[in-house]
Design an enzyme around this catalytic site. Structure first.
Site, PDB file in Angstrom:
ATOM      1  N   TYR A 104       0.826  -1.214   0.000  1.00 20.51           N
ATOM      2  CA  TYR A 104       0.000   0.000   0.000  1.00 20.51           C
ATOM      3  C   TYR A 104       0.861   1.266   0.000  1.00 20.51           C
ATOM      4  O   TYR A 104       0.469   2.282  -0.555  1.00 20.51           O
ATOM      5  CB  TYR A 104      -0.923   0.028   1.225  1.00 20.51           C
ATOM      6  CG  TYR A 104      -2.239  -0.678   1.013  1.00 20.51           C
ATOM      7  CD1 TYR A 104      -2.279  -2.035   0.709  1.00 20.51           C
ATOM      8  CD2 TYR A 104      -3.446   0.009   1.118  1.00 20.51           C
ATOM      9  CE1 TYR A 104      -3.477  -2.685   0.519  1.00 20.51           C
ATOM     10  CE2 TYR A 104      -4.654  -0.637   0.924  1.00 20.51           C
ATOM     11  CZ  TYR A 104      -4.667  -1.988   0.623  1.00 20.51           C
ATOM     12  OH  TYR A 104      -5.860  -2.617   0.430  1.00 20.51           O
ATOM     13  N   LYS A 136       3.074 -15.287   1.878  1.00 19.25           N
ATOM     14  CA  LYS A 136       3.432 -16.154   0.736  1.00 19.25           C
ATOM     15  C   LYS A 136       4.947 -16.271   0.700  1.00 19.25           C
ATOM     16  O   LYS A 136       5.612 -15.758  -0.194  1.00 19.25           O
ATOM     17  CB  LYS A 136       2.882 -15.557  -0.579  1.00 19.25           C
ATOM     18  CG  LYS A 136       1.378 -15.729  -0.743  1.00 19.25           C
ATOM     19  CD  LYS A 136       0.915 -16.951  -1.515  1.00 19.25           C
ATOM     20  CE  LYS A 136       1.494 -17.124  -2.879  1.00 19.25           C
ATOM     21  NZ  LYS A 136       1.175 -18.501  -3.360  1.00 19.25           N
ATOM     22  N   ASP A 175      -2.858 -18.107   0.093  1.00 25.24           N
ATOM     23  CA  ASP A 175      -3.834 -18.698  -0.833  1.00 25.24           C
ATOM     24  C   ASP A 175      -4.560 -19.862  -0.171  1.00 25.24           C
ATOM     25  O   ASP A 175      -5.793 -19.989  -0.267  1.00 25.24           O
ATOM     26  CB  ASP A 175      -3.166 -19.122  -2.150  1.00 25.24           C
ATOM     27  CG  ASP A 175      -1.958 -20.037  -1.971  1.00 25.24           C
ATOM     28  OD1 ASP A 175      -1.447 -20.142  -0.840  1.00 25.24           O
ATOM     29  OD2 ASP A 175      -1.531 -20.642  -2.967  1.00 25.24           O
ATOM     30  N   ASP A 201      -6.535  -7.201   3.525  1.00 26.13           N
ATOM     31  CA  ASP A 201      -7.637  -6.542   2.812  1.00 26.13           C
ATOM     32  C   ASP A 201      -8.519  -7.593   2.141  1.00 26.13           C
ATOM     33  O   ASP A 201      -9.745  -7.590   2.280  1.00 26.13           O
ATOM     34  CB  ASP A 201      -7.051  -5.584   1.774  1.00 26.13           C
ATOM     35  CG  ASP A 201      -8.134  -4.856   1.000  1.00 26.13           C
ATOM     36  OD1 ASP A 201      -9.083  -4.360   1.623  1.00 26.13           O
ATOM     37  OD2 ASP A 201      -8.025  -4.803  -0.250  1.00 26.13           O
ATOM     38  N   ASP A 238     -12.420  -9.276   3.359  1.00 29.25           N
ATOM     39  CA  ASP A 238     -13.635  -9.253   2.525  1.00 29.25           C
ATOM     40  C   ASP A 238     -14.223 -10.658   2.412  1.00 29.25           C
ATOM     41  O   ASP A 238     -15.439 -10.846   2.458  1.00 29.25           O
ATOM     42  CB  ASP A 238     -13.340  -8.705   1.117  1.00 29.25           C
ATOM     43  CG  ASP A 238     -13.653  -7.216   0.997  1.00 29.25           C
ATOM     44  OD1 ASP A 238     -13.513  -6.495   2.009  1.00 29.25           O
ATOM     45  OD2 ASP A 238     -14.034  -6.768  -0.104  1.00 29.25           O
TER      46      ASP A 238
HETATM   47  C1  IPM Z   1     -10.577  -1.332   3.217  1.00 30.63           C
HETATM   48  C2  IPM Z   1     -10.744  -0.669   1.886  1.00 30.63           C
HETATM   49  C3  IPM Z   1      -9.555   0.237   1.629  1.00 30.63           C
HETATM   50  C4  IPM Z   1      -8.321  -0.603   1.589  1.00 30.63           C
HETATM   51  C5  IPM Z   1      -9.672   1.121   0.379  1.00 30.63           C
HETATM   52  C6  IPM Z   1     -10.938   1.956   0.399  1.00 30.63           C
HETATM   53  C7  IPM Z   1      -8.472   1.982   0.210  1.00 30.63           C
HETATM   54  O1  IPM Z   1     -10.911  -1.616   0.894  1.00 30.63           O
HETATM   55  O2  IPM Z   1     -10.489  -0.615   4.235  1.00 30.63           O
HETATM   56  O3  IPM Z   1     -10.552  -2.552   3.272  1.00 30.63           O
HETATM   57  O4  IPM Z   1      -7.990  -1.183   0.544  1.00 30.63           O
HETATM   58  O5  IPM Z   1      -7.652  -0.713   2.615  1.00 30.63           O
HETATM   59 MN    MN Z   2     -10.981  -3.664   1.598  1.00 27.05          MN
END
Ligand code: IPM
Ligand code: MN
Length: 370
Positions: A142, A193, A226, A250, A254
């Protein structure tokens, strides 16, 4: 009673709507004389760009530096697709994380029993799920340099991002994970990884070494990222605390969110190092985005935002008891059948943002009185 300085950054899209429900809960706590707040508000993301030409102003960052806790809604939306890369809405959030040195991102994935059927996985796989993803938040790909698109002599271009970690960054996030595990299931799974990445190899070595420096009471496992992604959708309940880097964290968070029924359910805490007084800089935000498709319609799910306030009460504002009651109020609201569109299914009561927030507030108030 110490006054708690809270900065609210509602941001874009559904941010202001879900933040509105948090304001109701804050007013309720204050109205009962349980805490005293000094609330400030400012802009972040696309709305800040529209107002100031930057994704967050220096003044707003300064307010965040001085706050006891920052609550953030969401940033971004198609309206700002064309703005210069350095001013895109996400840059505001990334600057806050970096400037406040919020290196530890806690993303709990809890499956409320009432929502187990909303998950895309079978009920028995997710019912009772309670895992914590600890994501490194101020390093890795990042922020690594160089980060650029360069023109090559042959007319082609080269896009470069840099994945980089230093020992201290891995060590401090590993410690956060071990300490959290001790008050949970006492197990940490570290993920990288190392089979293809040098930074992953170092990650593995430093986590292993940190474990030997006073955390051997905690069970530690390592798993390639993975494989972990696969295991999370195969048998997620085998995990307690997962510690991983910025990018894997990240993605894996999700994935974890869908185990809980909806991305609209996940709160998060981003914490800095403890200062001499034992205080940490902190920012609390839902994991979901700005959902521009439903923004302004009053239908967004405010539960992740409200649960983010609960995390703030627990980790920054010294009120774990209130945090527990607020979490309980959310759980009861779901048990009583209230559902926003994202988690609705036949037989349940479909409500909008405000009605969901009111239902939580009502139950929270009853729990406070009990
Ligand atoms: C998160 C989001 C952010 C990230 C974006 C909005 C920059 O996806 O907080 O997970 O990738 O960290
Ligand atoms: Mn995210």
């Amino acid at each position: 009673m110490a006054t708690q300085n809270i900065l609210l950054l509602a941001g874009d899209g559904i941010g202001p709507e879900v933040m509105g429900e948090v304001k109701k809960i804050i007013a309720l706590i204050e109205g009962k004389g349980l805490m005293a707040f000094s609330i400030e508000e400012d802009l972040v993301g696309g709305c800040a760009y529209d107002a100031h030409g930057v994704a967050i102003s220096d003044a707003a960052v300064a307010k965040a530096q001085g706050a006891d806790a920052v609550l953030l809604g969401a940033v971004g939306g198609p309206k700002w697709d064309g703005v210069p890369y350095e001013h895109r809405p996400e840059a505001g959030l990334l600057r806050l994380r970096k400037d406040l040195e919020l290196f530890a991102n806690l993303r709990p994935a809890i499956c409320y029993p009432a929502l187990a059927d909303s998950s895309s996985l079978k009920r028995e796989l997710v019912d009772g799920l309670d895992l914590m993803i600890v994501r490194e938040l101020t390093g890795g790909v990042y922020f690594g340099e160089p980060k650029e698109i360069v023109d090559l002599p042959n007319g082609q271009k080269r896009g470069v991002d840099t994945q980089v970690y230093e020992t201290y960054e891995i060590e401090r996030i590993a410690k956060v994970a071990f300490e959290l595990a001790r008050v949970r299931g006492n197990r940490v799974t570290s993920s990288e990884k190392r089979n293809v990445m040098k930074s992953g190899l170092l990650w593995n070595q430093v986590v292993t070494a940190t474990h030997k420096q006073g955390y051997e009471d905690v069970q530690l496992d390592h798993m390639l990222a993975d494989a972990l992604g696969m295991q999370l959708v195969r048998a997620p309940k085998q995990y307690d605390v997962i510690v991983t880097d910025n990018l894997f964290g990240d993605i894996l968070s999700d994935v974890a969110s869908m185990l809980t029924g909806s991305l609209g359910m996940l709160p998060s805490a981003s914490l800095g190092a403890e200062d001499a007084n034992g205080k940490r800089k902190s920012l609390y935000e839902p994991v979901h985005g700005s959902a521009p498709d439903i923004a302004g319609k009053g239908v967004a799910n405010p539960l992740a935002m409200i649960a983010s306030l609960a995390m703030a009460l627990k980790y920054s504002l010294g009120k774990p008891d209130l945090a527990d009651l607020l979490d309980k109020a959310i759980s009861q609201t779901l048990e009583d059948g209230f559902r926003t569109g994202d988690i609705w299914s036949e037989g349940f009561r479909k409500v909008g943002t405000a009605e969901m927030g009111d239902a939580v507030a009502e139950r929270f108030e009853a729990l406070l009185a009990a």
